[in-house]
Write a protein that holds these residues in place. Structure first.
Motif, PDB file in Angstrom:
ATOM      1  N   VAL A  85       0.900  -1.134   0.291  1.00  0.00           N
ATOM      2  CA  VAL A  85      -0.021   0.048   0.079  1.00  0.00           C
ATOM      3  C   VAL A  85       0.913   1.204  -0.010  1.00  0.00           C
ATOM      4  O   VAL A  85       0.591   2.184  -0.698  1.00  0.00           O
ATOM      5  N   SER A 265      -2.230  -2.370  -5.354  1.00  0.00           N
ATOM      6  CA  SER A 265      -2.939  -2.263  -4.108  1.00  0.00           C
ATOM      7  C   SER A 265      -2.845  -0.681  -3.501  1.00  0.00           C
ATOM      8  O   SER A 265      -3.806  -0.541  -3.040  1.00  0.00           O
ATOM      9  N   MET A 269      -5.686   2.171  -2.659  1.00  0.00           N
ATOM     10  CA  MET A 269      -5.652   2.868  -1.419  1.00  0.00           C
ATOM     11  C   MET A 269      -5.817   4.231  -1.624  1.00  0.00           C
ATOM     12  O   MET A 269      -6.478   5.130  -1.083  1.00  0.00           O
ATOM     13  N   LEU A 375      -8.024  -4.065  -2.779  1.00  0.00           N
ATOM     14  CA  LEU A 375      -7.354  -4.081  -1.609  1.00  0.00           C
ATOM     15  C   LEU A 375      -7.562  -5.386  -0.913  1.00  0.00           C
ATOM     16  O   LEU A 375      -6.879  -5.878  -0.549  1.00  0.00           O
TER      17      LEU A 375
END
Lengths: 448, 173
Positions: A85, A265, A269, A375
């Motif tokens: 992330v 991912s 976010m 995610l």
């Protein structure tokens, strides 16, 4: 005046408007009830995380689902997920800067903050997963009476240095681009103590063009350093698995596969954070539907690469002559965790395909849903990388099933709450959009 | 201490043309101030790199070499051991830690050089005595032209007015 469509909404026309919309919320004392509710929830989840960690360290790692075969469970999956992330933040600020993409101007501050928070949280997990966390310093070469050194050939030692270097680098990068905006806050603040605090951190910045020149040299150099740093850090995380001899892990694909997964991912976010950011008054003109369109394209491209990576893994496992790899492949598709596997494929490969349609990319709820699925799907993927291999390794007598415990979930969801807490505090005290870069964008688009 | 005539501009085009005209007419531009980076002013002010990248490169390479040296020394001299029959000087894997710490060292050295070259932190400066200078970090542009004596200063202040400056000041920098 450029011919390309604008990256700024029609309502934003002047420097003063850009400055006011970003800095005034930071300088006002009060906060809306929604912020307080969000803070309360994130504080509660943070308490759950701390409670879970303290209980695990006090009682022992047996409170997690880890067992003699599946020695890496939730903590390492969480670690890899959070680092992933964080990577997108650096890629947005650095890679897009080097590629001169104007759309990074409004999202890069939030992305860099996200990186620092995510990497800090990620760094907690290798420490707590040790069980005897106080010995984590053994990965560093400290003077000792036993003539011991860290095992330099171990990916876990590389991890220590990589994460440390990455976190400290990100802090430097974030702070230097913040200096001009701290000066803006210093000059706009009405209360003397607020002026002094921002002024101290602004280092007396006075907007000198000579200083801007030096800032630009430094900033671009940092961007050029950050891109290989990010790729190497997440490659090292991939090497944690790939340098071993376990079936399903021993693949040279892992470093780039992990890096693309991180980008994937991380963008998810960033999309969710930008949607939150857009709720603040006046910021919808800075984070436009076009931004979501472009971020959706990046997620779609990454999804295709991830799909290709999965196919490559399956093909190499099948085509090779290792019986352990064949057993691993069969277990992935038909074993205990097959349901999670298919769910992961849906979230990571199938759902993002909806982003081929421009109408879908420009609908923020669609992009938001796909980001959330990405995610979740990437977390499943990190978990499956660990579970499928460790529970079905070389030795059949060691085959076992992993069952997560309450403490596992407490620490995972608590860490998400902790992330939210730190992001909320960031939005409270620091400008969430880069004010000076928005001014430069206004000039480029011929508005000011 | 330099005597300087300062002018403030609200419009970026006005500021750009004033800067160009000042340069063309031979005024010595002490500095210019803006709320964001303006690459086009580089030529007018004289490009300066500060040696930031050079110093960062050297620092990065030195620290990387040190990190490699530590690994090498630890496995050759201090505590040699056979790990999966890998050579003692396992240079492919020894490169990873030096790369990471080298990049960070370059970043830190670059920041220190940047701070030294800009003279920051400098929390007080004669320019901060000008109340309107608060606007430089918001939406105003300033030009500071050197003046050798009082007459030159008066002439420069008039020139700044004529070039479109909203307000002018005489300051010792």
């Amino acid at each position: 005046m450029s011919e390309a469509p604008a990256w700024i909404g029609p309502g934003l026309k002047t420097f003063e408007a850009a400055t006011a919309r970003i800095s005034d919320p930071v300088l006002t004392l009060g906060r809306g009830w929604r912020w307080w509710i969000a803070l309360a929830i994130s504080l509660a989840l943070t308490a759950v995380m701390i409670g879970g960690i303290v209980y695990a360290l006090a009682t022992g790692v047996g409170v997690w689902g880890n067992n003699t075969a599946v020695v890496w469970g939730f903590p390492i999956a969480n670690y890899v997920w959070w680092i992933g992330v964080g990577n997108a933040g650096t890629l947005i600020s650095s890679m897009l800067l080097l590629m001169n993409q104007p759309w990074r101007a409004s999202i890069n501050r939030m992305a860099e903050a996200m990186t620092i928070v995510a990497v800090s949280i990620a760094g907690l997990f290798p420490i707590i997963h040790l069980g005897r966390s106080l010995y984590f310093y053994w990965t560093a070469p400290y003077p000792n009476t036993m003539s011991l050194w860290p095992q330099w050939r171990s990916a876990l030692v590389w991890d220590f240095w990589a994460i440390l270097a990455y976190l400290l680098f990100s802090i430097l990068f974030f702070y230097t681009s913040l200096i001009p905006d701290l000066a803006t806050l210093r000059d706009r603040a009405r209360r003397l103590w607020v002026k002094r605090i921002y002024g101290a951190f602004a280092l007396g910045w006075r907007g000198s063009l000579r200083h801007w020149m030096l800032y630009r040299r430094y900033h671009r150099m940092m961007a050029a350093l950050a891109v290989p740093l990010v790729c190497s850090v997440h490659s090292i995380v991939g090497l944690d698995f790939a340098v071993t001899l376990m079936p399903g892990w021993n693949e040279s694909l892992f470093p780039p596969y992990f890096v693309v997964g991180a980008l994937f991912s991380g963008f998810g976010m960033v999309v969710l954070l930008c949607i939150g950011l857009r709720q603040l008054p006046g910021l919808a003109d800075m984070i436009t539907d076009r931004h979501f369109d472009v971020m959706a394209k990046v997620m779609l491209a990454s999804s295709c690469v991830m799909g290709l990576s999965y196919a490559t893994e399956w093909f190499s496992s099948w085509y090779g002559s290792s019986p352990a790899e064949h057993r691993f492949l069969r277990f992935s598709f038909t074993g205990t965790y097959a349901w999670l596997f298919y769910l992961m494929l849906f979230c990571n490969v199938v759902a993002p395909q909806s982003l081929w349609w421009p109408a879908m990319r420009r609908r923020v709820p669609v992009v938001a849903l796909v980001s959330l699925l990405i995610l979740v799907g990437m977390w499943f993927e990190r978990m499956l990388i660990i579970l499928n291999t460790l529970s079905h390794g070389h030795l059949p007598s060691m085959w076992t099933v992993f069952m997560p415990t309450l403490d596992d979930f407490a620490v995972l969801f608590g860490s998400v709450g902790f992330f939210a807490l730190l992001i909320l505090l960031f939005t409270r005290f620091l400008p969430t959009v880069s004010i000076h870069e928005m001014r430069a964008l206004l000039v480029d688009e011929g508005r000011a | 201490m330099t005597r300087a005539a300062i002018g403030s501009y609200a419009d970026i085009e006005c500021f750009r043309s004033a800067l160009r005209e000042a340069h063309r007419q031979g005024h010595i531009i002490h500095d210019a101030y803006a709320p964001m980076d303006m690459e086009e002013a580089d030529e007018l002010l004289g490009r300066q790199t500060g040696g930031i990248r050079r110093i960062a490169l050297v620092a990065g390479l030195v620290v990387a070499a040190l990190a490699y040296g530590v690994q090498y020394w630890s496995l050759f001299y201090s505590y040699s051991f056979n790990s999966g029959n890998r050579p003692l000087n396992s240079w492919p894997v020894f490169l990873l830690v030096p790369f990471e710490v080298g990049v960070f060292a370059a970043a830190l050295a670059g920041l220190i050089t940047f701070l030294v070259r800009t003279g920051l932190p400098r929390l007080n400066h004669p320019l901060f005595e000008i109340d309107a200078f608060d606007q430089v970090t918001q939406d105003r542009f300033f030009v500071a032209l050197k003046a050798s004596d009082e007459d030159a200063e008066r002439a420069t202040l008039q020139w700044l007015h004529a070039s479109g400056a909203e307000q002018v000041w005489a300051v010792s920098l």
